[in-house]
Write a protein that holds these residues in place. Sequence first.
Motif, mmCIF file in Angstrom:
data_model
loop_
_atom_site.group_PDB
_atom_site.id
_atom_site.type_symbol
_atom_site.label_atom_id
_atom_site.label_comp_id
_atom_site.label_asym_id
_atom_site.label_seq_id
_atom_site.Cartn_x
_atom_site.Cartn_y
_atom_site.Cartn_z
ATOM 1 N N PHE A 1 0.831 -1.199 0.000
ATOM 2 C CA PHE A 1 0.000 0.000 0.000
ATOM 3 C C PHE A 1 0.872 1.256 0.000
ATOM 4 C CE2 PHE A 1 -1.907 3.414 2.511
ATOM 5 C CZ PHE A 1 -3.002 3.717 1.701
ATOM 6 N N PHE A 2 1.889 1.289 0.864
ATOM 7 C CA PHE A 2 2.756 2.464 0.920
ATOM 8 C C PHE A 2 3.567 2.636 -0.352
ATOM 9 C CE2 PHE A 2 2.106 2.201 5.590
ATOM 10 C CZ PHE A 2 1.657 3.509 5.762
ATOM 11 N N ILE A 3 4.009 1.557 -0.947
ATOM 12 C CA ILE A 3 4.736 1.648 -2.220
ATOM 13 C C ILE A 3 3.821 2.187 -3.313
ATOM 14 C CG2 ILE A 3 5.819 0.275 -4.044
ATOM 15 C CD1 ILE A 3 7.044 -1.456 -1.825
ATOM 16 N N ALA A 4 2.578 1.705 -3.345
ATOM 17 C CA ALA A 4 1.629 2.184 -4.357
ATOM 18 C C ALA A 4 1.314 3.665 -4.139
ATOM 19 C CB ALA A 4 0.350 1.355 -4.306
ATOM 20 N N ALA A 5 1.148 4.091 -2.891
ATOM 21 C CA ALA A 5 0.876 5.506 -2.612
ATOM 22 C C ALA A 5 2.069 6.368 -3.002
ATOM 23 C CB ALA A 5 0.534 5.683 -1.136
ATOM 24 N N PHE A 6 3.276 5.908 -2.689
ATOM 25 C CA PHE A 6 4.476 6.659 -3.052
ATOM 26 C C PHE A 6 4.589 6.791 -4.569
ATOM 27 C CE2 PHE A 6 8.978 6.653 -4.255
ATOM 28 C CZ PHE A 6 9.388 7.822 -3.644
ATOM 29 N N LEU B 1 4.382 9.995 -9.440
ATOM 30 C CA LEU B 1 4.023 10.152 -10.851
ATOM 31 C C LEU B 1 3.031 11.294 -11.059
ATOM 32 C CD1 LEU B 1 3.670 6.397 -11.840
ATOM 33 C CD2 LEU B 1 5.566 7.936 -12.351
ATOM 34 N N LYS B 2 2.169 11.529 -10.105
ATOM 35 C CA LYS B 2 1.154 12.574 -10.239
ATOM 36 C C LYS B 2 1.741 13.947 -9.948
ATOM 37 C CE LYS B 2 -3.526 13.613 -9.229
ATOM 38 N NZ LYS B 2 -4.293 13.817 -10.401
ATOM 39 N N GLY B 3 2.805 14.026 -9.187
ATOM 40 C CA GLY B 3 3.418 15.289 -8.893
ATOM 41 C C GLY B 3 3.062 15.825 -7.524
#
Length: 55
Positions: free
Chosen positions: A36-41, A46-48
């Motif tokens: 979850f934390f890797i996906a949020a990071f 990528l989104k900025g």
Amino acid sequence: MSDNVVKFERRPKPKPPRQTPPWLKRLLAIVAVVAFFIAAFAYFTLKGGPAGPGF
């Protein structure tokens, strides 16, 4: 003639359900939290970053 004989046999014992070991459940929970934390990071990288007050 022996085809008409009814044989009384015990039912086979049902197999107990497989138990997941506690360490495997704990490991799965830790892996889920880390994922979850890797996906949020990755998302915020990528989104900025998160949106500011003015969007």
